[in-house]
Design a protein around this motif. Structure first.
Motif, PDB file in Angstrom:
ATOM      1  N   GLN A  79     -10.094   7.049  -4.354  1.00  0.00           N
ATOM      2  CA  GLN A  79     -11.375   6.684  -3.886  1.00  0.00           C
ATOM      3  C   GLN A  79     -12.088   5.527  -4.765  1.00  0.00           C
ATOM      4  N   GLU A  83     -13.242   1.593  -3.942  1.00  0.00           N
ATOM      5  CA  GLU A  83     -14.522   1.287  -4.403  1.00  0.00           C
ATOM      6  C   GLU A  83     -14.562   0.010  -5.279  1.00  0.00           C
ATOM      7  N   ASP A  86     -13.575  -2.763  -3.051  1.00  0.00           N
ATOM      8  CA  ASP A  86     -14.629  -3.338  -2.377  1.00  0.00           C
ATOM      9  C   ASP A  86     -15.652  -4.413  -3.015  1.00  0.00           C
TER      10      ASP A  86
END
Length: 136
Positions: A79, A83, A86
């Motif tokens: 995860q 992130e 991104d």
């Protein structure tokens, strides 16, 4: 920029090969890894981070446990990697802006030492002639 990178890589090779000059090909990967994981002055980021969106864990951090290694959570790692990816465009843009500011500071540093000269028609000036005979 390529010339600058090549100069840094050559210096790294010279430092690593003072004793074993014949093994330069074996040490090349180590020099590249060192270059990719060292923070640059202009960007305040490592090339590895700007490419992959995360910091590399170097071998010494695994052998001598650091905070990153001791608090590693494999379940949450995926995860966090998403992130980071991104946010990678923003990190790159910030690095680009820091590079522009750095270049401007360097230019100002050198330009403040320049003495402006004005020439008028009829002034004598020294011209440098290159090997081809054309003026430069």
């Amino acid at each position: 920029m390529v010339e600058s990178v090549n100069k840094v890589i050559l210096e790294g090779i010279k430092q690593r090969l003072e004793l074993h000059k014949a093994k330069w090909a074996d040490e090349l990967n180590n020099v590249f890894w060192a270059y990719r994981t060292m923070s640059r002055t202009a960007t305040s980021e490592t090339p590895y981070h700007l490419t992959f969106g995360t910091e590399a864990v170097i071998l010494i951090e695994i052998r001598v446990p650091s905070f990153k290694v001791t608090h590693f959570d494999e379940g949450r790692n995926g995860q966090l990697l998403h992130e980071n990816l991104d946010l990678l465009d923003e990190v790159r843009e910030e690095a680009r802006l820091r590079t522009l500011v750095y270049k401007q500071k360097i230019a100002n540093f050198y330009n403040k030492r320049v003495r402006p000269q004005t020439f008028k028609i009829g002034d004598l000036v020294l011209r440098k002639v290159g090997l081809t005979g054309f003026e430069t």
